[in-house]
Write a protein that holds these residues in place. Structure first.
Motif, PDB file in Angstrom:
ATOM      1  N   VAL A 101      -4.712   2.584 -17.952  1.00 52.26           N
ATOM      2  CA  VAL A 101      -5.503   3.815 -18.033  1.00 52.26           C
ATOM      3  C   VAL A 101      -4.699   4.910 -18.733  1.00 52.26           C
ATOM      4  N   ARG A 102      -5.411   5.789 -19.414  1.00 49.38           N
ATOM      5  CA  ARG A 102      -4.785   6.900 -20.138  1.00 49.38           C
ATOM      6  C   ARG A 102      -5.331   8.255 -19.707  1.00 49.38           C
ATOM      7  N   ASP A 103      -6.191   8.249 -18.680  1.00 48.35           N
ATOM      8  CA  ASP A 103      -6.802   9.488 -18.200  1.00 48.35           C
ATOM      9  C   ASP A 103      -6.370   9.720 -16.757  1.00 48.35           C
ATOM     10  N   ILE A 104      -5.984  10.949 -16.440  1.00 45.43           N
ATOM     11  CA  ILE A 104      -5.507  11.265 -15.100  1.00 45.43           C
ATOM     12  C   ILE A 104      -6.578  11.040 -14.041  1.00 45.43           C
ATOM     13  N   LYS A 105      -7.862  11.205 -14.436  1.00 48.74           N
ATOM     14  CA  LYS A 105      -8.940  10.968 -13.472  1.00 48.74           C
ATOM     15  C   LYS A 105      -8.980   9.510 -13.042  1.00 48.74           C
ATOM     16  N   TRP A 106      -8.818   8.606 -14.016  1.00 53.97           N
ATOM     17  CA  TRP A 106      -8.812   7.193 -13.685  1.00 53.97           C
ATOM     18  C   TRP A 106      -7.550   6.821 -12.918  1.00 53.97           C
ATOM     19  N   PHE A 107      -6.466   7.547 -13.153  1.00 53.61           N
ATOM     20  CA  PHE A 107      -5.237   7.296 -12.405  1.00 53.61           C
ATOM     21  C   PHE A 107      -5.449   7.532 -10.916  1.00 53.61           C
ATOM     22  N   PHE A 108      -6.197   8.570 -10.576  1.00 52.27           N
ATOM     23  CA  PHE A 108      -6.510   8.832  -9.175  1.00 52.27           C
ATOM     24  C   PHE A 108      -7.296   7.680  -8.562  1.00 52.27           C
ATOM     25  N   ILE A 109      -8.188   7.088  -9.343  1.00 48.04           N
ATOM     26  CA  ILE A 109      -9.013   5.994  -8.825  1.00 48.04           C
ATOM     27  C   ILE A 109      -8.202   4.708  -8.686  1.00 48.04           C
ATOM     28  N   THR A 110      -7.470   4.345  -9.758  1.00 45.83           N
ATOM     29  CA  THR A 110      -6.761   3.068  -9.737  1.00 45.83           C
ATOM     30  C   THR A 110      -5.558   3.081  -8.804  1.00 45.83           C
ATOM     31  N   TYR A 111      -4.738   4.142  -8.888  1.00 37.81           N
ATOM     32  CA  TYR A 111      -3.544   4.190  -8.040  1.00 37.81           C
ATOM     33  C   TYR A 111      -3.842   4.817  -6.682  1.00 37.81           C
ATOM     34  N   GLY A 112      -4.444   5.992  -6.687  1.00 40.33           N
ATOM     35  CA  GLY A 112      -4.652   6.709  -5.432  1.00 40.33           C
ATOM     36  C   GLY A 112      -5.597   5.997  -4.488  1.00 40.33           C
ATOM     37  N   ILE A 113      -6.720   5.465  -5.009  1.00 36.63           N
ATOM     38  CA  ILE A 113      -7.752   4.898  -4.138  1.00 36.63           C
ATOM     39  C   ILE A 113      -7.642   3.380  -4.018  1.00 36.63           C
ATOM     40  N   ILE A 114      -7.664   2.659  -5.154  1.00 37.06           N
ATOM     41  CA  ILE A 114      -7.675   1.190  -5.078  1.00 37.06           C
ATOM     42  C   ILE A 114      -6.366   0.656  -4.492  1.00 37.06           C
ATOM     43  N   THR A 115      -5.242   1.103  -5.064  1.00 36.48           N
ATOM     44  CA  THR A 115      -3.959   0.659  -4.524  1.00 36.48           C
ATOM     45  C   THR A 115      -3.763   1.145  -3.093  1.00 36.48           C
ATOM     46  N   GLY A 116      -4.129   2.396  -2.822  1.00 38.25           N
ATOM     47  CA  GLY A 116      -4.004   2.924  -1.468  1.00 38.25           C
ATOM     48  C   GLY A 116      -4.864   2.182  -0.471  1.00 38.25           C
ATOM     49  N   PHE A 117      -6.076   1.789  -0.882  1.00 37.46           N
ATOM     50  CA  PHE A 117      -6.957   1.036   0.010  1.00 37.46           C
ATOM     51  C   PHE A 117      -6.354  -0.336   0.309  1.00 37.46           C
ATOM     52  N   GLY A 118      -5.783  -0.968  -0.719  1.00 37.98           N
ATOM     53  CA  GLY A 118      -5.121  -2.250  -0.492  1.00 37.98           C
ATOM     54  C   GLY A 118      -3.958  -2.131   0.480  1.00 37.98           C
ATOM     55  N   PHE A 119      -3.132  -1.102   0.299  1.00 34.05           N
ATOM     56  CA  PHE A 119      -2.028  -0.871   1.217  1.00 34.05           C
ATOM     57  C   PHE A 119      -2.525  -0.625   2.640  1.00 34.05           C
ATOM     58  N   GLY A 120      -3.647   0.089   2.765  1.00 35.31           N
ATOM     59  CA  GLY A 120      -4.194   0.374   4.083  1.00 35.31           C
ATOM     60  C   GLY A 120      -4.643  -0.873   4.820  1.00 35.31           C
ATOM     61  N   LEU A 121      -5.159  -1.858   4.091  1.00 35.27           N
ATOM     62  CA  LEU A 121      -5.555  -3.118   4.725  1.00 35.27           C
ATOM     63  C   LEU A 121      -4.340  -3.925   5.171  1.00 35.27           C
ATOM     64  N   ILE A 122      -3.207  -3.711   4.518  1.00 32.16           N
ATOM     65  CA  ILE A 122      -2.033  -4.545   4.783  1.00 32.16           C
ATOM     66  C   ILE A 122      -1.212  -4.025   5.957  1.00 32.16           C
ATOM     67  N   VAL A 123      -0.857  -2.747   5.923  1.00 33.01           N
ATOM     68  CA  VAL A 123       0.206  -2.223   6.792  1.00 33.01           C
ATOM     69  C   VAL A 123      -0.116  -2.389   8.273  1.00 33.01           C
ATOM     70  N   ALA A 124      -1.250  -1.836   8.722  1.00 31.17           N
ATOM     71  CA  ALA A 124      -1.576  -1.902  10.149  1.00 31.17           C
ATOM     72  C   ALA A 124      -1.772  -3.331  10.608  1.00 31.17           C
ATOM     73  N   THR A 125      -2.318  -4.168   9.739  1.00 32.65           N
ATOM     74  CA  THR A 125      -2.599  -5.551  10.121  1.00 32.65           C
ATOM     75  C   THR A 125      -1.323  -6.337  10.341  1.00 32.65           C
ATOM     76  N   VAL A 126      -0.369  -6.229   9.417  1.00 29.17           N
ATOM     77  CA  VAL A 126       0.858  -7.026   9.550  1.00 29.17           C
ATOM     78  C   VAL A 126       1.754  -6.515  10.673  1.00 29.17           C
ATOM     79  N   LEU A 127       1.679  -5.221  10.990  1.00 31.90           N
ATOM     80  CA  LEU A 127       2.566  -4.678  12.019  1.00 31.90           C
ATOM     81  C   LEU A 127       2.167  -5.099  13.425  1.00 31.90           C
ATOM     82  N   VAL A 128       0.881  -5.344  13.665  1.00 30.10           N
ATOM     83  CA  VAL A 128       0.455  -5.742  15.008  1.00 30.10           C
ATOM     84  C   VAL A 128       0.393  -7.255  15.173  1.00 30.10           C
TER      85      VAL A 128
END
Length: 518
Positions: A101-128
């Motif tokens: 991506v070359r647009d800051i708006k898409w950066f928020f979607i790809t990194y902030g939301i998609i990557t963040g959502f993936g991390f959210g599914l992982i962290v709590a699940t593996v810790l318990v």
């Protein structure tokens, strides 16, 4: 013979689960901690101010904890393995897409939301998940597993710097996305406990009846022996005990700790399962006490009124409001929030504090490395010490939090660099200590049966510290022209969190004296 519980508790495959948690946490937290290395390159690429890019990092950081209740809910129908696997796929897709991506708006979607959502599914699940495989050694297992965070925070920033120098920012993000796919491999280590059941997957039913004197009514008791639990189903009217109803009991056997004294609606059941007598007699009402019937545990596809009723009865609520009515849970929540606020402050603002105290940039970078490596040591040693010397890990958590608060208050007055890095090391050990025992503390205080739900809510609440800490510390710096006050605030938060947890210990002790049988 009945199905045996073959889950390797505290041994064998249980340590493979720890390895899966360690690797997953190293990849997730390492990626998050390396964002500062990417910040300068990203600001040039998108021609955007650093504050705007940092807000996307805050969004990703908030999601990796804030989605804990969601991952907990998804783990119940789909299983922990699939939730972690999908989280690995999403986080990898997010970083790979960010590399294009070359647009800051898409950066928020790809990194902030998609990557963040993936991390959210992982962290709590593996810790318990280790709590399903560990009993006596749970604090040690959780300490070792959470130490992956420290390992990732120590390795990934240097790896990211190397990738930036060799392949530019696009190539770096692309390779990091590929590295995150290893989370999918680690997810395969999270075998569900049902994997360890008897190989023939058969449940034994031992029916018998007793004839009541002066009464034509008979009782039939069916005992389902499965794993370590015993499930009892009593039917008082043998006239409805037909092969159809017995087939329905195979479905009910899959539910744990289910007990009822009358199920007249069993007559609504349909032919879904096959019952095979283990002896030559076909009469279930035989007076033999030890007649055994093997029921093939097929997954039945049709539904009935009984099945719907059982599912609705056993289905957990979407939000456990009773937990929020528990004052002990609220005090633990407040203590963990305060601790995590200080934890983020140590990692984020040690370099600018070192600069303010007159130390060089290289000395500031060394200070961060000291905090990172001692945090790793603190997580491992916290698990070992908590497992060996503390029956209630909340006491160790309070000790570590008090040590952190005291060191944060003192470090801002240090003028010699070697003394400064000593206190940075103390901060790292203390933060690693309470981070390593926080989940086992919740299991001790609230019960393991509530661990997944309780940790989901605690993580969600604590995720707001990721959002509040940078903004509040920056505002304090702008108003006072010093980073020292932000460290004083984190120290005050640590002391308040310790007071909240000490209050929890006192209240629980009083309740145990008042209700000794509970």
């Amino acid at each position: 013979m009945a199905t045996k519980n073959r889950v390797p508790m505290d041994k064998d495959w249980a340590w493979a689960v720890v390895l899966g948690t360690f690797g997953s946490m190293a990849l997730v937290i390492g990626t998050l901690k390396s964002f500062g290395v990417l910040l300068v390159e990203l600001s040039h690429r998108y021609d955007a101010p650093a504050s705007l890019l940092a807000s996307s990092q805050s969004l990703c950081g908030w999601l990796h904890l804030g989605l804990a209740p969601v991952s907990n809910i998804l783990s119940q129908p789909f299983g922990h393995r699939w939730v972690v696997f999908c989280g690995g796929i999403l986080s990898a897709i997010g970083l790979v897409a960010t590399s294009f991506v070359r647009d800051i708006k898409w950066f928020f979607i790809t990194y902030g939301i998609i990557t963040g959502f993936g991390f959210g599914l992982i962290v709590a699940t593996v810790l318990v998940f280790p709590s399903f495989y560990f009993d006596k050694k749970l604090p040690l297992a959780l300490g070792l597993a959470s130490s992956g965070s420290g390992m990732g925070a120590f390795i990934f920033p240097n790896l990211t710097r190397f990738l930036l120098d060799e392949y530019s920012v696009s190539g770096c993000l692309l390779i990091l996305g590929g590295i995150l796919l290893h989370i999918c491999a680690f997810s395969l280590l999270f075998r569900p406990t049902s994997y360890w059941k008897n190989e023939n997957h058969e449940t034994i039913i031992k029916p018998h009846y007793t004839h009541k004197k002066n009464s034509s009514e008979k009782e039939i008791e069916i005992n389902f022996e499965e794993d370590e639990h015993s499930e009892l189903l009593e039917v008082n009217n043998p006239s409805i005990i037909t092969s159809v109803a017995e087939a329905r009991s195979a479905i009910l056997a899959e539910r744990r700790l289910f007990r009822t004294k009358s199920l007249p609606s069993l007559s609504y059941a349909t032919h879904l399962c096959v019952i095979k007598p283990s002896n030559s007699e076909n009469n279930i009402y035989s007076s033999k006490m030890n007649t055994e019937f093997k029921i093939s545990r097929q997954i039945c596809t049709s539904s009935s009124k009984v099945e719907k009723h059982v599912r609705n009865t056993l289905k957990p609520p979407f939000i456990n409001w009773e937990l929020f009515k528990d004052p002990l849970f609220l005090l633990i929540n407040a203590g963990v929030f305060s601790a995590l606020y200080g934890h983020h402050n140590s990692f984020n603002f040690v370099p600018p504090l070192a600069d303010e105290l007159g130390f060089s940039e290289s000395e500031g970078a060394l200070s961060v490395s000291i905090v990172g490596i001692t945090d790793l040591i603190g997580r491992i040693s916290g698990g070992i010490i908590g497992n060996a010397f503390f029956k209630r890990r909340i006491k160790l958590f309070i000790i570590c939090l008090l040590v952190f608060s005291a060191s944060s208050m003192i470090v801002v007055h240090v003028t010699y660099f070697y003394v400064f890095i000593v206190f940075c090391g103390i901060q790292g050990l203390a933060t690693g200590g309470f981070m390593g025992v926080q989940i086992s503390m919740i299991a001790d205080e609230l019960g393991r049966e509530k661990l997944s739900t309780a940790w989901g809510y605690v993580a969600f609440t604590s995720s707001f510290s990721v959002l509040i800490n940078p903004a509040l510390s920056g505002a304090i710096k702008d108003s006072s022209c010093s980073w020292k006050n932000s460290f004083r605030l984190s120290s005050a938060c640590g002391f308040l969190g310790s007071v909240a947890l000490l209050t929890e210990v006192y209240i629980r002790k009083r309740l145990q004296k008042k209700y000794p049988a509970s």
